[in-house]
Design an enzyme around this catalytic site. Structure first.
Site, PDB file in Angstrom:
ATOM      1  N   ARG A 160       0.871  -1.183   0.000  1.00  0.00           N
ATOM      2  CA  ARG A 160       0.000   0.000   0.000  1.00  0.00           C
ATOM      3  C   ARG A 160       0.901   1.225   0.000  1.00  0.00           C
ATOM      4  NH1 ARG A 160      -5.434   1.351   3.387  1.00  0.00           N
ATOM      5  NH2 ARG A 160      -6.142  -0.110   1.798  1.00  0.00           N
TER       6      ARG A 160
ATOM      7  N   HIS B   6      -7.180   0.785  -6.534  1.00  0.00           N
ATOM      8  CA  HIS B   6      -7.377  -0.098  -5.377  1.00  0.00           C
ATOM      9  C   HIS B   6      -8.055  -1.385  -5.880  1.00  0.00           C
ATOM     10  CE1 HIS B   6      -7.743  -1.400  -1.364  1.00  0.00           C
ATOM     11  NE2 HIS B   6      -8.625  -0.551  -0.875  1.00  0.00           N
TER      12      HIS B   6
ATOM     13  N   GLN C  22      -9.971  -4.073  -3.644  1.00  0.00           N
ATOM     14  CA  GLN C  22     -11.271  -3.574  -3.188  1.00  0.00           C
ATOM     15  C   GLN C  22     -12.334  -3.787  -4.269  1.00  0.00           C
ATOM     16  OE1 GLN C  22     -11.962  -1.669  -0.085  1.00  0.00           O
ATOM     17  NE2 GLN C  22     -14.032  -2.195  -0.715  1.00  0.00           N
TER      18      GLN C  22
ATOM     19  N   ASP D 132     -17.172   7.407  -1.694  1.00  0.00           N
ATOM     20  CA  ASP D 132     -15.916   7.220  -0.956  1.00  0.00           C
ATOM     21  C   ASP D 132     -15.621   8.536  -0.237  1.00  0.00           C
ATOM     22  OD1 ASP D 132     -13.402   6.342  -0.086  1.00  0.00           O
ATOM     23  OD2 ASP D 132     -12.425   6.629  -2.027  1.00  0.00           O
TER      24      ASP D 132
ATOM     25  N   CYS E   5     -16.395   1.875   0.226  1.00  0.00           N
ATOM     26  CA  CYS E   5     -15.253   0.990   0.530  1.00  0.00           C
ATOM     27  C   CYS E   5     -14.849   1.061   1.998  1.00  0.00           C
ATOM     28  CB  CYS E   5     -14.074   1.327  -0.368  1.00  0.00           C
ATOM     29  SG  CYS E   5     -13.580   3.051  -0.280  1.00  0.00           S
TER      30      CYS E   5
ATOM     31  N   ARG F  18     -13.811  -8.735   1.764  1.00  0.00           N
ATOM     32  CA  ARG F  18     -12.378  -8.495   1.530  1.00  0.00           C
ATOM     33  C   ARG F  18     -11.582  -9.752   1.878  1.00  0.00           C
ATOM     34  NH1 ARG F  18     -10.379  -3.403   1.363  1.00  0.00           N
ATOM     35  NH2 ARG F  18      -8.701  -4.517   0.319  1.00  0.00           N
TER      36      ARG F  18
HETATM   37  N1  NVA Z   1      -9.878   6.867  -1.528  1.00  0.00           N
HETATM   38  C1  NVA Z   1      -9.570   6.350  -0.211  1.00  0.00           C
HETATM   39  C2  NVA Z   1      -9.809   4.884  -0.176  1.00  0.00           C
HETATM   40  C3  NVA Z   1      -9.603   4.251   1.180  1.00  0.00           C
HETATM   41  C4  NVA Z   1      -9.823   2.767   1.163  1.00  0.00           C
HETATM   42  C5  NVA Z   1      -8.142   6.683   0.148  1.00  0.00           C
HETATM   43  O1  NVA Z   1      -7.273   6.526  -0.715  1.00  0.00           O
HETATM   44  O2  NVA Z   1      -7.895   7.108   1.272  1.00  0.00           O
HETATM   45  N1   CP Z   2     -11.338  -0.146   2.223  1.00  0.00           N
HETATM   46  C1   CP Z   2     -10.082  -0.246   2.678  1.00  0.00           C
HETATM   47  O1   CP Z   2      -9.123  -0.452   1.932  1.00  0.00           O
HETATM   48  O2   CP Z   2      -9.975  -0.093   4.020  1.00  0.00           O
HETATM   49  P1   CP Z   2      -8.621   0.094   4.825  1.00  0.00           P
HETATM   50  O3   CP Z   2      -8.042   1.427   4.424  1.00  0.00           O
HETATM   51  O4   CP Z   2      -9.042   0.053   6.258  1.00  0.00           O
HETATM   52  O5   CP Z   2      -7.680  -1.010   4.454  1.00  0.00           O
END
Ligand code: NVA
Ligand code: CP
Length: 313
Positions: free
Chosen positions: A101, A128, A131, A228, A268, A296
């Site tokens: 990540r 992502h 997801q 989101d 998400c 997930r």
């Molecule tokens: N768009 C959000 C998704 C989190 C799962 C982020 O990148 O923070």
């Molecule tokens: N939706 C998702 O990726 O959640 P986290 O940021 O908690 O991993």
């Protein structure tokens, strides 16, 4: 070496098999499958925080007989300037797979090209994909007896809010893979950006999405309303301007009621109630946010099984 960096790294046939496997793992949660990863060590290298992704991968790797190693980027020599290329080579000498990540999508691509082990994208600023696979599985689960991937075909998914984000981009690519009708709605300044449009051009993908600033037009006949956060990880310094510009795009009960009668609401997570979604939508019987979160786990296991298998053939 097979990697999963973007939705289209799997063909629709591979995705079909992954959905079947995710359903099998879900039905059979009581039984672990230790021969899948067979004592392999899979590293989770995270530059950003996580609840669902980290935990579902850690639990999933354990249930498949592997050993997860959580690596916080800030405690690695990466944070003191060691290169991605060297880190990729070193991790490849110890581990069997690497789940990352991070911010710039080029970082996961560099780990994939410089290392010699499978890389999985656990979220970048661009995409992502894990997801999207579990969200699409959640929809298939609601729309068919056996989570049949075909049930996604021609369904209308409407993404509302920051349409220049990882989740929006991922729905564009995932929607293309699953032959869905992807409509995005947000302010003009938050329309899908150059990175996804260049990617689509380069991949020869046309008509992958429609964008409109008119939320009511977007929602008409929607099978799914998806939103989101307005402030993605890494965008915290833009919070004030984002909140101001995106507030007309908060998903309310009026919006949910204006979609198809049996439309579903998705997010998400993590969610900010009273920002991007009102509580009466979030906790509505049409909301499947907690199914998404649960899936997930089943989906990570199916993805890992597919990747581990393809590396051995
Ligand atoms: N768009 C959000 C998704 C989190 C799962 C982020 O990148 O923070
Ligand atoms: N939706 C998702 O990726 O959640 P986290 O940021 O908690 O991993």
């Amino acid at each position: 070496m097979k990697h999963f960096l973007k939705e289209t790294d799997f063909s629709i046939q591979e995705a079909t098999d992954i959905f079947i496997l995710a359903q099998k793992y879900k039905n059979d949660r009581g039984h672990n499958n230790p021969s899948v990863l067979n004592n392999e060590s899979w590293a989770l290298l995270f530059y950003k925080t996580s609840t669902r992704t980290r935990i579902s991968f850690e639990v999933g790797i354990n249930e498949l007989g592997g050993h997860p190693l959580y690596l916080d980027k800030d405690t690695m020599q990466l944070s003191r300037g060691e290169s991605v290329a060297d880190t990729a080579k070193i991790l490849s000498r110890y581990c069997h797979g690497l789940i990352i990540r991070t911010y710039d999508h080029k970082i996961v691509e560099e780990f994939a090209s410089e290392g010699t082990i499978t890389v999985v994208n656990a979220l970048t600023d661009f995409l992502h994909p894990c997801q999207i696979f579990s969200d699409a599985f959640t929809l298939a689960e609601h729309w068919s007896e056996d989570s049949n991937i075909i049930s996604l075909k021609d369904r209308k998914i409407v993404f509302i809010g920051d349409c220049n984000s990882n989740m929006a981009n991922s729905w564009i690519l995932g929607g293309h893979l699953f032959s869905m009708n992807v409509v995005l709605s947000g302010p003009e300044t938050f329309a899908p950006g150059k990175e996804i449009n260049d990617h689509l051009d380069k991949a020869g993908i046309t008509n992958a999405y429609t964008f409109t600033t008119d939320i009511h037009e977007a929602i008409e006949d929607a099978d799914v309303i998806y939103t989101d956060v307005w402030v993605s990880m890494g965008k915290e310094n833009e919070e004030a301007i984002r909140t101001k510009k995106l507030s007309p795009y908060k998903v309310t009960l009026d919006h949910l009621n204006a979609a198809k009668k049996d439309a579903l609401f998705m997010h998400c997570l993590p969610a900010h109630l009273e920002m991007e979604v009102s509580p009466d939508v979030y906790y509505n019987s049409k909301s499947v946010v907690f199914d998404q979160a649960e899936n997930r786990l089943h989906m990570q296991k199916a993805i890992l099984t597919s990747l581990a298998g393809s590396n051995k053939t």
